[in-house]
Design an enzyme around this catalytic site. Structure first.
Site, short mmCIF file in Angstrom:
data_model
loop_
_atom_site.label_atom_id
_atom_site.label_comp_id
_atom_site.label_asym_id
_atom_site.label_seq_id
_atom_site.Cartn_x
_atom_site.Cartn_y
_atom_site.Cartn_z
N ASN A 54 49.54 2.30 65.11
CA ASN A 54 50.37 1.69 66.15
C ASN A 54 49.54 0.86 67.12
OD1 ASN A 54 53.10 2.61 65.49
ND2 ASN A 54 52.26 4.65 65.84
N HIS A 59 57.25 2.68 56.20
CA HIS A 59 57.09 4.12 56.05
C HIS A 59 57.32 4.57 54.61
CE1 HIS A 59 57.99 3.59 60.38
NE2 HIS A 59 57.05 4.51 60.49
N ASP A 86 62.44 -0.09 55.85
CA ASP A 86 61.68 -0.82 56.86
C ASP A 86 60.37 -1.39 56.33
OD1 ASP A 86 60.04 1.40 56.62
OD2 ASP A 86 60.49 2.19 58.60
N SER A 93 53.77 8.29 62.81
CA SER A 93 54.94 8.46 61.94
C SER A 93 54.57 8.63 60.48
CB SER A 93 55.87 7.26 62.09
OG SER A 93 55.19 6.05 61.81
N GLY A 125 55.34 6.83 66.45
CA GLY A 125 55.07 5.88 67.53
C GLY A 125 53.79 6.15 68.30
#
Length: 200
Positions: A95, A178, A175, A29, A66
């Site tokens: 991830n 990012h 979040d 991402s 992801g």
């Protein structure tokens, strides 16, 4: 007549022979542009910079939000076949770390992708990542693996993709994971010195 035939032959081969070389970005991402428009993500900005500098490269950004190193590895052979890249940017592993996956598994996946890229004639840049300190000793071991892989495989290496924005919370989305659109030019500027020597 021979001259005319020779010129015609050049016209026939020109589209393939002089096509732009490809930079293949395999990431998650952080490279896919999660939460922002795809054209704002650093790989898209890199395409603009290549054009501005008249560097004959195109960018194929196959990053998926992801994605783990295992997922990237499962797609990698097809990506190499389709795009035949001159340069590969491996920006995978974040991830794996966030999920606490075995580090040896991540190392094996990155090493396999590097080997496949080299076999295909591509030069490779490994972009490393860091985890939050609350991951304890695993976080430091995770960070070191990227450098160890790059050193063992003799590839170009960027220790921490998010380094220029990591301590600037205003450059992250809600979040806190990012980067925002405003952060993307900083990421490109950070990665560029490691990538530029590979564009030859």
């Amino acid at each position: 007549m021979r001259t005319i035939l020779f010129l015609l032959s050049l016209l026939v081969v020109a589209p393939s022979a002089f096509a732009a070389r490809t930079i293949l970005v395999m990431g998650d991402s952080l490279s896919a542009g999660y939460g922002i428009r795809p054209q704002q993500a650093w790989p898209s900005l890199m395409q603009e910079r290549l054009r501005e500098l008249h560097l004959d490269y195109s960018v194929a950004n196959l990053s998926i939000s992801g994605e783990t190193s295992a997922g990237g590895r499962s797609r990698f052979a097809a990506a190499l076949k389709e795009h035949q890249p001159a340069v590969v940017v491996l920006a995978l592993g974040a991830n794996d770390g966030l999920r606490g996956l075995p580090l040896q598994q991540m190392e094996n996946n990155l090493t396999a992708m590097i080997a496949a890229a080299k076999k295909a004639g591509a030069r490779v840049l490994v972009a490393g990542m860091r985890l939050p300190p609350n991951y304890g000793p695993y976080a430091e071991q995770f960070f070191r693996r990227f450098g160890e892989v790059a050193k063992a495989e003799k590839t170009a290496y960027l220790p921490f993709l998010l380094e220029p924005v990591a301590t600037r919370p205003e450059l992250f989305q809600a979040d806190r994971l990012h980067p925002t659109a405003e952060a993307q030019p900083l990421l490109l500027d950070h990665l560029w010195p490691a990538l530029r020597p590979l564009l030859r």
